[in-house]
Design an enzyme around this catalytic site. Structure first.
Site, PDB file in Angstrom:
ATOM      1  N   TYR A 213      -0.294  16.331 -28.141  1.00  0.00           N
ATOM      2  CA  TYR A 213       0.841  15.405 -28.135  1.00  0.00           C
ATOM      3  C   TYR A 213       1.353  15.177 -26.716  1.00  0.00           C
ATOM      4  CZ  TYR A 213       5.271  13.213 -28.877  1.00  0.00           C
ATOM      5  OH  TYR A 213       6.310  12.324 -28.821  1.00  0.00           O
TER       6      TYR A 213
ATOM      7  N   TRP B  61       3.178  11.908 -23.805  1.00  0.00           N
ATOM      8  CA  TRP B  61       3.353  10.510 -23.421  1.00  0.00           C
ATOM      9  C   TRP B  61       2.315  10.009 -22.445  1.00  0.00           C
ATOM     10  CZ3 TRP B  61       7.500   6.594 -23.560  1.00  0.00           C
ATOM     11  CH2 TRP B  61       8.210   6.670 -24.760  1.00  0.00           C
TER      12      TRP B  61
END
Ligand SMILES: Nc1nc2c(c(=O)[nH]1)N[C@H]1C(S)=C(S)[C@@H](COP(=O)(O)OP(=O)(O)OC[C@H]3O[C@@H](n4cnc5c(=O)[nH]c(N)nc54)[C@H](O)[C@@H]3O)O[C@H]1N2
Ligand SMILES: Nc1nc2c(c(=O)[nH]1)N[C@H]1C(S)=C(S)[C@@H](COP(=O)(O)OP(=O)(O)OC[C@H]3O[C@@H](n4cnc5c(=O)[nH]c(N)nc54)[C@H](O)[C@@H]3O)O[C@H]1N2
Ligand SMILES: [Mo]
Length: 758
Positions: free
Chosen positions: A102, A104
């Site tokens: 996970y 950005w």
């Protein structure tokens, strides 16, 4: 013209390689100011592939925190990764590889680290993946049950902020609505409009109500200083008072909702003898009963929008305020009309509520994952600590897999996870951890094989965000630092050793892929009546503006206009206020309708000296990205992250602005620099996320010395429904730090030896 782009905005690049904000961006993000200095910092960049010494010596992860590394060349590094993947696959199967990864990463369409990693691991036979996000897992799981829309479908068609500006009279902003968070749009943004929009609606006299523990969560308007974690009580009381005054929109309720009766019995206290009156809520949420009652009347009789910030659901029982907010909007009955109804995340990112024609731009294909096992994203420590343990998630009974190899690219779990000391313990369990990053993040420092990736400033890419009107050809502004390679090139080298290079690259290099993505875009645009230029023209110009890109959206409009022809994809075809499906499972922490629960930790049950910790998003950076850049560093106090307290709370503890404080609870302790803010609740402390995790042993105590709030937060799921993180639920104590200030260790690389010496 040369451009580049990030989640925080688009920049132009001048002849010297310097970055400048876009001229037509009304409110360029300050985060961009720290970008180049972070990307060029040789003390934080990973300059060569490295392997952790302890792992080479066979510790299998026992010393995975705080170890020294040996720099090795790319050939040996790629060999090692390929060997490890083969070994784990042969001995344990692909279900022992965790590739949830996970994070950005960066904004470009092609060099998206997660997509690169997932494509690679899918070709390698698959991996255990993760579901949902740290941002809004509770919404991702709840929305389909509640309104028959995925979170993404709802967000894409959230009622436009321009329609709010035109038609709404009262904007209830629960959790605030802030241009601080509106600096960001996932996948990039060519402009920032929330600050200007807020100024306009306030100027025109719209009643804007900021329900938040921090006044600064909305610049202007009325401030209702709510006790954190009690929004559900506040919202239920608004519904009670609307019904009590006979102001509920029965026609809307009868036509568009299901299960209202059972919910109303609960709200009115017919079910449990506890009517959820304004007086009841006032004792919980600390907003006067008279204020709640008069607000209820105003909301029900004027054109109103119930806007919820994402933060509300990153908290214990985070499903409940979202669901109660929707129930409130149903009681008012203005969903599906221009500028009113229900919204989620205006201001949490800049593109929510943007009036834009949605074009499904292509992305780098990940392929399909032969392994169907996954975890809810925030349950990583539970998974690593308790293989085989049963848990519940989204109406399913599941078991945690037994993970031997963790592969991460484009995320920083030692930034994003809660209770980092617990993660540290869990992190010793896998046999091997492989990380790609461009910087020596806390996660890279806790990996066995660390591979240096380029930053977007070192490569060509394309920014295409379906919620943005600009397409940007991203050019490099500098040469790759050290031996850094693009994630694509790293995976190409490893896949050639594993025998699937051809499938991974499809015979294309970076430019070949960019050309392919562009030609796919040309076709997609054509289907939407838009002519894109040729690739060479686009890459030369650097920017293409989509003509006539404005399209207004109204959330759930099709359903409201014709509920029989366009039923919702829910158990009843309607907006679900009581879910029989959820109710039937008797889930821990999520009954069949919105309900009040006291959070795991809360000021309602606190000792006098405890404060509620607000650990929201940082103003100066994106999470942990650019923390070592000059914009973030300039905001620190003696190198520590600033923590905000009310002057009275500080005085009571003998603290003054600029002091170094120790913030602590039973889970951990960190240092921070004190700043005073008289426009926040006196019982709260705000410490943004993202200071690079720097735990040290100081005089025998484990102390995070930089100001990372995730040593204090709780690692628990929102409920058995969605298992989202509960970052915003935690209590802390504070004292002055009177001892010597331990220097940071994250301002320089870990100990690195050249190959051969170790
Ligand atoms: N206490 C608390 N904790 C929180 C939150 C909170 O509100 N409070 N918020 C949560 C939320 S909403 C989120 S979204 C998460 C964010 O958590 P993350 O998304 O994990 O945080 P980032 O710092 O953005 O991490 C991205 C990483 O990718 C790396 N990177 C960037 N570009 C590239 C690339 O091209 N290649 C490679 N290989 N790496 C790259 C960066 O250096 C960085 O280390 O944090 C969560 N944690
Ligand atoms: N500058 C910047 N912007 C960002 C990011 C970043 O890292 N930096 N990250 C982006 C990401 S990934 C995400 S998910 C979004 C997150 O967007 P949000 O979730 O909206 O942002 P937060 O800063 O976590 O929280 C907003 C405010 O909620 C308030 N709050 C906390 N608890 C409660 C509560 O119980 N009740 C009420 N009423 N209010 C409460 C806090 O005062 C806080 O300032 O931000 C995005 N925008
Ligand atoms: Mo997020």
């Amino acid at each position: 013209m040369k451009y580049t782009a990030a989640h925080w905005g688009v920049c132009t690049i001048d002849g010297q390689g310097n970055l400048h904000p876009l001229e037509d961006d009304p409110e360029p993000s300050r985060i961009a100011r720290g970008w180049a200095s972070a990307a060029k910092d040789p003390r934080s960049r990973i300059l060569a592939p490295a392997v952790r010494k302890g792992w080479l010596e066979g510790d299998r992860g026992a010393d995975r925190c705080d170890d020294s590394f040996v720099e090795i060349g790319w050939d040996r590094a790629a060999d090692l990764v390929a060997q490890e993947i083969s070994r784990v696959r042969d001995n344990h199967g692909n279900g022992a590889i965790f590739g949830g990864s996970y994070g950005w990463a960066s904004a470009g369409r092609f060099h998206h680290a997660q997509s690169q990693l997932k494509r690679f691991l899918n070709l390698a036979g698959g991996c255990v993946s993760s579901r949902d996000t740290y941002s809004h897992a509770a919404a991702e799981v709840l929305f389909p049950h509640m309104m028959g829309r995925t979170y993404r479908q709802f967000q894409d068609r959230t009622t436009g902020i321009q329609l709010v500006e035109k038609h709404c009279e009262v904007l209830l902003a629960v959790g605030g609505l802030s241009s601080r968070t509106a600096q960001i749009a996932s996948a990039g943004t060519s402009h920032h409009e929330i600050g200007g929009w807020l100024e306009r609606i306030l100027e025109k006299g719209m009643r804007v109500v900021n329900v938040s523990p921090m006044k600064s969560d909305l610049k202007g308007g009325e401030w209702l200083s709510i006790r954190p974690g009690t929004d559900t009580a506040f919202l239920l009381a608004l519904i009670y008072e609307i019904i009590d005054a006979g102001l509920e929109n029965r026609a809307f309720i009868d036509r568009y909702t299901s299960g209202w009766g059972a919910f109303e019995d609960y709200v009115m206290g017919r079910a449990d003898n506890h009517p959820k009156t304004a007086e009841w809520a006032a004792g919980l949420c600390d907003i006067p009963a008279g204020t709640i009652r008069s607000l209820a009347h105003v909301l029900a009789t004027r054109r109103s929008m119930i806007a919820m910030a994402w933060s509300l659901q990153r908290a214990d029982h985070g499903e409940q305020p979202l669901w109660a907010g929707l129930a409130l909007a149903c009681a008012i009955g203005q969903i599906g009309q221009p500028g009113t109804g229900y919204a989620f995340g205006y201001g949490s990112v800049t593109a929510t509520g943007r009036s834009i024609k949605l074009i499904p731009w292509p992305s780098f294909r990940q392929g399909s994952n032969p392994v169907d096992d996954f975890i809810p994203v925030a349950r990583i420590a539970d998974m690593l600590l308790s293989p085989g343990k049963p848990y519940r998630y989204n109406l399913e009974d599941r078991k945690y897999p037994d993970i031997k190899l963790v592969y991460w690219a484009g995320g920083n779990p030692f930034h994003h996870h809660q209770d980092l000391h617990r993660l540290e313990e869990a992190w010793t369990r896998p046999e091997t951890v492989i990380v790609h990053d461009h910087s020596w993040t806390a996660t890279a420092r806790r990996a066995d094989i660390v591979l240096p990736a380029t930053t977007p400033l070192e490569r060509n890419d394309i920014m295409m965000n379906r919620r943005d009107p600009s397409l940007i050809y991203m050019s490099p502004s500098m040469q790759p630092m050290g031996e850094a390679l693009d994630d694509f090139e790293i995976f190409r080298r490893i896949s050639s050793r594993l025998g699937f290079e051809e499938q991974f690259t499809e015979g294309l290099d970076v430019e070949g892929w960019l050309r392919r993505l562009w030609s796919q875009s040309v076709q997609i645009a054509e289907a939407h009546g838009i002519m894109l230029p040729e690739f060479d023209e686009f890459s030369k110009a650097g920017r293409f503006e989509i003509p006539d890109s404005v399209q207004h959206h109204i959330g759930l409009q099709d359903y409201i206009e014709d509920p029989d022809a366009n039923p919702l994809d829910t158990e009843s075809g309607r907006l679900v206020v009581f879910s029989e499906r959820i109710d039937a499972l008797g889930l821990d922490g999520c009954p069949g309708h919105p309900a009040w629960f006291e959070p795991a930790e809360s000021l309602l049950d606190a000792q006098e000296d405890e404060l509620h910790l607000l650990s929201g998003q940082p103003d100066t950076r994106l999470h942990s990205q650019n923390d070592r850049g000059n914009e973030s560093r300039a905001s620190k106090i003696r190198d520590r992250e600033p923590a905000y307290m009310h002057p009275q709370a500080a005085e009571k503890r003998g603290l003054s602005e600029g002091d170094i404080i120790r913030i602590f609870n039973e889970r951990g302790a960190c240092l921070a620099g004190l700043k005073l803010d008289d426009a926040m609740r006196v019982d709260c402390l705000a410490l943004a996320t993202g200071a690079w995790y720097d735990p040290q042993i100081v005089e025998g105590e484990r102390l995070e010395v930089h100001g990372n709030p995730n040593v204090l937060t709780i690692d628990k799921g929102t409920s058995d429904l969605s298992q989202g993180n509960i970052a915003h639920t935690a209590l802390v104590r504070v004292e002055k730090w009177l001892r010597d200030l331990p220097p940071l260790s994250v301002d320089r690389p870990p100990q690195l030896d050249a190959a051969g010496s170790g």
